[in-house]
Design a protein around this motif. Structure first.
Motif, PDB file in Angstrom:
ATOM      1  N   THR A 102     -10.739  -1.496  -2.026  1.00 25.19           N
ATOM      2  CA  THR A 102     -10.668  -1.850  -0.613  1.00 25.19           C
ATOM      3  C   THR A 102     -11.872  -2.669  -0.193  1.00 25.19           C
ATOM      4  O   THR A 102     -11.753  -3.648   0.566  1.00 25.19           O
ATOM      5  CB  THR A 102     -10.568  -0.583   0.257  1.00 25.19           C
ATOM      6  N   ASP A 137      -1.398  -4.581  -1.142  1.00 27.13           N
ATOM      7  CA  ASP A 137      -2.481  -3.662  -1.493  1.00 27.13           C
ATOM      8  C   ASP A 137      -3.742  -4.477  -1.778  1.00 27.13           C
ATOM      9  O   ASP A 137      -3.702  -5.712  -1.818  1.00 27.13           O
ATOM     10  CB  ASP A 137      -2.071  -2.763  -2.656  1.00 27.13           C
ATOM     11  N   PRO A 138      -4.894  -3.833  -1.980  1.00 27.88           N
ATOM     12  CA  PRO A 138      -6.140  -4.581  -2.190  1.00 27.88           C
ATOM     13  C   PRO A 138      -6.079  -5.596  -3.326  1.00 27.88           C
ATOM     14  O   PRO A 138      -6.528  -6.734  -3.170  1.00 27.88           O
ATOM     15  CB  PRO A 138      -7.157  -3.475  -2.465  1.00 27.88           C
ATOM     16  N   PRO A 145      -7.121   6.940  -1.691  1.00 28.10           N
ATOM     17  CA  PRO A 145      -7.844   5.718  -1.316  1.00 28.10           C
ATOM     18  C   PRO A 145      -8.768   5.248  -2.434  1.00 28.10           C
ATOM     19  O   PRO A 145      -9.421   6.054  -3.101  1.00 28.10           O
ATOM     20  CB  PRO A 145      -8.644   6.141  -0.083  1.00 28.10           C
ATOM     21  N   ASP A 146      -8.825   3.956  -2.640  1.00 27.67           N
ATOM     22  CA  ASP A 146      -9.696   3.345  -3.644  1.00 27.67           C
ATOM     23  C   ASP A 146     -10.748   2.534  -2.894  1.00 27.67           C
ATOM     24  O   ASP A 146     -10.509   1.391  -2.493  1.00 27.67           O
ATOM     25  CB  ASP A 146      -8.877   2.448  -4.576  1.00 27.67           C
ATOM     26  N   ALA A 176      -2.084  -7.910   4.826  1.00 32.34           N
ATOM     27  CA  ALA A 176      -3.046  -6.884   4.422  1.00 32.34           C
ATOM     28  C   ALA A 176      -3.256  -5.862   5.524  1.00 32.34           C
ATOM     29  O   ALA A 176      -3.407  -4.658   5.264  1.00 32.34           O
ATOM     30  CB  ALA A 176      -4.371  -7.548   4.045  1.00 32.34           C
ATOM     31  N   GLY A 231      -0.365  -3.378   5.553  1.00 30.80           N
ATOM     32  CA  GLY A 231      -0.110  -2.619   4.333  1.00 30.80           C
ATOM     33  C   GLY A 231       0.948  -3.228   3.438  1.00 30.80           C
ATOM     34  O   GLY A 231       1.399  -2.586   2.488  1.00 30.80           O
ATOM     35  N   VAL A 272       0.848  -1.188   0.000  1.00 32.57           N
ATOM     36  CA  VAL A 272       0.000   0.000   0.000  1.00 32.57           C
ATOM     37  C   VAL A 272       0.885   1.240   0.000  1.00 32.57           C
ATOM     38  O   VAL A 272       1.805   1.352   0.804  1.00 32.57           O
ATOM     39  CB  VAL A 272      -0.916   0.004   1.240  1.00 32.57           C
ATOM     40  N   ASN A 325      -5.650   1.236   4.267  1.00 31.68           N
ATOM     41  CA  ASN A 325      -5.877   1.655   2.888  1.00 31.68           C
ATOM     42  C   ASN A 325      -6.558   3.019   2.793  1.00 31.68           C
ATOM     43  O   ASN A 325      -7.116   3.379   1.758  1.00 31.68           O
ATOM     44  CB  ASN A 325      -6.725   0.608   2.150  1.00 31.68           C
ATOM     45  N   THR A 345      -4.006  -8.523  -2.333  1.00 32.18           N
ATOM     46  CA  THR A 345      -4.722  -9.297  -1.320  1.00 32.18           C
ATOM     47  C   THR A 345      -5.760 -10.202  -1.963  1.00 32.18           C
ATOM     48  O   THR A 345      -5.882 -11.385  -1.615  1.00 32.18           O
ATOM     49  CB  THR A 345      -5.401  -8.351  -0.318  1.00 32.18           C
TER      50      THR A 345
END
Length: 454
Positions: free
Chosen positions: A56, A145-146, A51-52, A139, A142, A45, A88, A149
């Motif tokens: 996320t 990242d999403p 931020p998304d 996760a 960090g 991250v 995130n 993950t």
């Protein structure tokens, strides 16, 4: 004269403590565990990245769904997902966790996206649970990242079992025979438990590939087959030494973990989730009892005491059985090879604590002592470089206690019109609460090490 078992139990606990203390320099924190989850293509991250919320949300849904399938409590799942959302850039996110559903609201300044999914339809093997714990740690910190993950969770779900089908069935046979020894069976009962374990172990592997809707029918069917064989042999005059074969082959189906998790969640104020698990665990007991009662109606049940405990096979037999049980459950439930010795250490310490607890405070409270010892031990083992996730070593230790066995006997007695079954059900509820309180007390240590057991 001092009981030999007590001396052995004390020596086992002391040896386990010495081992864990001697290896304290090798312990690693959650950051090191998180780094071990990094694979080719993983991306951390970026702190300065916008931020998304959509990504996320998708990541928390994937992780939460897998954690529910693994058997984590709602509280542990919620904390993990909130940490993932926070790292995130969405610290205001809210999570609702149920045994069969997950609701996530990914929130941050200028961001708000909500999603809901169904979950809890597919159980994970312990090898998958071990990898999932590393992914969750990564996760939360960090390290992933999403998108990374989500890929990791997908790969975990597609993992092939580390042991073949034949070997897994043989593992189930071994654990059934070993558990029969721990339940006080005769040698004939041990052999019968192992033989029935072939049938049940094979069906369990087939059931992994079937839709979850078939679970109830398979549960009743397996209980019926096992009980029919035991009742017919009882009528043939083999004696009560084979009674353990009524419980040992069904050990994985006993909802002890489910009932204890329910008590744990209710104790922590998770009323809906706890009540749901409690109802599901009770229904599982009813299904098992229905199969046993049906078998009894067909074969006829001779007059005997379900709780009668025949003579043990010798003072060394239970300790050997614990090790055999550990190897059997490790193979059947696919514990990573690198972690088997650590799991055996946890099992022997759990059994030793239960033996000492039974001698000092009685049967029901011995469950509290066992859980109180096991929880921090699993957390310490999880800190070792080759140690399994806490839940991986805790689950076999819990199956070793078999708290659901008394409940199965009690429900069976009630369904056959015997009101004395209420005593067994009360004993089961007491055992369940004792274990839940032991887990709660032990979690004070494990949570400080960021190694939650349930």
């Amino acid at each position: 004269m001092v009981d030999v078992s007590l001396l052995v139990a004390g020596a086992v606990l002391l040896a386990g403590i010495v081992i864990l203390v001697a290896l304290r320099g090798r312990r690693r924190g959650i950051d090191a565990t998180a780094e071990s989850a990094v694979t080719t293509g993983s991306i951390p991250v970026m702190p300065d990245r916008e931020p998304d919320s959509a990504a996320t949300l998708a990541a928390t849904e994937a992780v939460g769904d897998a954690m529910i399938d693994a058997g984590f409590s709602g509280t542990t799942v919620r904390r993990a997902l909130e940490d993932i959302a926070g790292v995130n850039g969405l610290p205001s996110s809210q999570v609702l966790v149920f045994p069969t559903a997950l609701l996530v609201s990914a929130r941050g300044e200028g961001h708000h996206r909500t999603g809901a999914i169904t979950s809890g339809e597919r159980r994970l093997l312990l090898s998958q649970v071990d990898e999932l714990q590393r992914t969750v740690d990564a996760a939360r910190k960090g390290v992933l990242d999403p998108d990374s993950t989500i890929r990791r969770v997908r790969d975990i779900r597609e993992m092939a079992p580390p042991y073949g089908r034949v070997l897994r069935v043989l593992g189930y046979v071994a654990l059934c025979g070993a558990l029969a020894v721990l339940l006080g069976s005769s040698w004939i009962g041990v052999a019968l438990s192992a033989g029935l374990g072939i049938i049940v172990g094979t069906v369990l592997l087939v059931a992994e590939r079937l839709p979850s809707g078939y679970g109830a029918l398979l549960t009743v069917g397996m209980a019926f087959v096992v009980a029919l064989a035991v009742f017919l042999l009882l009528r043939a005059g083999l004696g009560s030494g084979i009674l353990a074969a009524l419980i040992a082959p069904l050990v994985v189906l006993l909802p002890g973990v489910l009932l204890t998790t329910a008590a744990l969640e209710l104790s922590m104020g998770q009323m809906i989730s706890g009540a749901g698990r409690l109802a599901a665990g009770g229904w599982q007991l009813v299904l098992l009892a229905a199969g046993i009662v049906t078998a009894g109606a067909i074969a006829g049940v001779p007059d005997f005491d379900f709780t009668e405990n025949p003579e043990a096979l010798g003072p060394a037999a239970p300790w050997i059985a614990v090790l055999v049980f550990g190897v059997g459950i490790a193979v059947h439930q696919c514990v990573p090879r690198r972690s088997i010795l650590w799991m055996l250490l946890v099992l022997t310490m759990a059994y030793a604590a239960q033996v000492l607890g039974a001698a000092l405070v009685g049967g029901v409270l011995s469950a509290f002592v066992g859980a109180l010892v096991v929880v921090p031990v699993t957390a310490l083992v999880a800190q070792q470089p080759r140690g399994p996730a806490a839940l991986v070593s805790f689950m076999p230790a819990f199956w070793l206690l078999v708290p659901g066995a008394l409940g199965l006997v009690g429900v069976t007695d009630l369904l056959t019109g015997d009101t004395s079954g209420l005593d067994s059900i009360v004993a089961t509820l007491s055992t369940m609460v004792a274990i839940a309180l032991g887990v709660l007390a032990g979690s004070v240590v494990s949570n400080r090490m960021e190694r939650p057991v349930l």
